[in-house]
Design an enzyme around this catalytic site. Structure first.
Site, PDB file in Angstrom:
ATOM      1  N   ASP A 102       0.842  -1.197   0.000  1.00 18.33           N
ATOM      2  CA  ASP A 102       0.000   0.000   0.000  1.00 18.33           C
ATOM      3  C   ASP A 102       0.879   1.249   0.000  1.00 18.33           C
ATOM      4  OD1 ASP A 102       0.751  -0.802   2.693  1.00 18.33           O
ATOM      5  OD2 ASP A 102      -0.535   0.814   3.425  1.00 18.33           O
TER       6      ASP A 102
ATOM      7  N   GLU B 227       0.236  -0.860   5.935  1.00 21.76           N
ATOM      8  CA  GLU B 227       1.343  -0.321   6.732  1.00 21.76           C
ATOM      9  C   GLU B 227       1.262   1.190   6.869  1.00 21.76           C
ATOM     10  OE1 GLU B 227       5.256   1.346   7.762  1.00 21.76           O
ATOM     11  OE2 GLU B 227       4.102   1.665   5.922  1.00 21.76           O
TER      12      GLU B 227
END
Length: 362
Positions: free
Chosen positions: A68, A124
């Site tokens: 991400d 994250e």
């Protein structure tokens, strides 16, 4: 490797878009399957897709990354993927899609991956709310965790990361007309201002502790005494003791105005990655880098946190910043140095191989 990085960068994956993260996960899974010859497990937690490859029956080395990014949809229009003059650019290339590709290529080059777990998460950049337990469970029992986050300045490995705490301070007052009878109100804007100043005083530069009020909002209209307000607080610490001290102080905040009320939510998000958690692994990596001709290495302590904080927090020796060399994470000038991709990937390969030869389960 450049072609693989391009595929991932062109698949935009902002953390707050579940569909985008799912599409990115499928592309990462396909790339990993092609290079590693094995399908990953797809672990969907709170709607977010994480990928795990386990090789063999033992768990000795955890290789960790995320797919991400912080970049919103449409970023490719203003920050297109390109490679020019030895520099690769594109949203999320440095943090950390190049690192994901490096992990695949490093592991693909190993003759034996027995004992390796590769975990690529999808949240994250949000603080790993759904993947934290997964990361910690995978790290427990491993001899080492290697984090393919981007390097520090100049390619330095990250041997120390500050711990992070995140808070929201909500202030409740009482509304009143700002022109007719302001004295009947309890001004949440003023109370929030007092609390912002009190919170900012909790930092300790000598200890490396920063306590930073960030986003703030209060009130409804310009002619109404604010009845509600809130502000966010970002805390960075080098030690668990400092994290605990600030937490206790945050929860002990008291109102200055009669009739005001304060509610503090949040708390520690990531424990510190202390220098002693990485010292032995860094020494091993430095020796390997010299041996294979990609040294000398350097190291750095940084304020930013990563999932390596979690692996170190459960007692697993952790070395971070093994990913791309470049700069500009989260910024317009995000970039990766192409010449360092094969050099750093070779180091990761040799480090994993060396750990597999010498380390059993912890």
């Amino acid at each position: 490797m450049i072609a693989d990085i391009e595929q991932l960068v062109r698949c935009e994956s902002p953390s707050d878009d579940l569909d985008a993260v799912a599409r990115s996960a499928e592309l990462v899974a396909a790339l990993g399957t092609r290079l590693l010859g094995a399908e990953p497990e797809r672990l969907v937690l709170a709607g977010r897709t994480h990928l795990r490859w386990r090789f063999g029956d033992s768990r000795r080395v955890l290789v960790l990354g995320h797919h991400d990014t912080v970049w919103p949809h449409g970023s490719l229009a203003t920050h297109p993927f390109e490679v020019r003059d030895g520099v690769l650019r594109g949203p999320g290339c440095f943090d950390m899609k190049a690192g994901v590709v490096m992990a695949f290529h490093a592991l693909a080059a190993l003759p034996d991956r027995d004992g390796v777990t590769l975990l690529v998460t999808g949240d994250e950049e949000l603080g790993s709310p759904s993947s934290r337990s997964l990361i910690e469970d995978e790290a427990r029992g491993c001899a080492a965790a290697l984090v393919l986050e981007a390097s520090a300045d100049g390619g330095a490995l990250k041997t120390e990361r500050k711990g992070v705490s995140l808070y929201e301070v909500a202030v409740e007052g009482r509304a009143a007309h700002a022109g007719l009878e302001p004295e009947r109100g309890v001004n949440a804007t003023i109370e929030a201002a007092y609390q912002v100043l009190a919170v900012a005083e909790l930092g300790d530069a000598a200890a490396g502790t920063t306590v930073t009020p960030t986003r703030i909002e209060a009130g409804t209209t310009t002619n109404t005494v604010a009845a509600h307000g809130r502000f966010a607080v970002d805390v960075r610490v080098r030690s668990a003791a400092e994290q605990d001290r600030v937490d206790k102080a945050m929860r002990a905040l008291t109102p200055r105005l009669a009739g005001a009320r304060i509610v503090v939510t949040g708390g520690p998000n990531r424990p510190p990655l202390a220098a002693d958690a990485s010292a032995e692994l860094y020494a091993r990596a430095a020796a390997l880098a010299d041996r294979i001709g990609v040294g000398p290495l350097s190291c750095a302590a940084v304020g930013g946190a990563s999932d390596g904080n979690f692996t170190a927090g459960v007692g697993t020796p952790t070395l971070d910043g093994l990913g791309a060399v470049g700069g500009g994470a989260h910024a317009d000038h995000e970039h990766v140095r192409v010449d360092e991709l094969p050099r750093r990937t070779a180091l990761v390969r040799e480090l994993v191989a060396d750990l597999l030869r010498t380390e059993g389960p912890r």
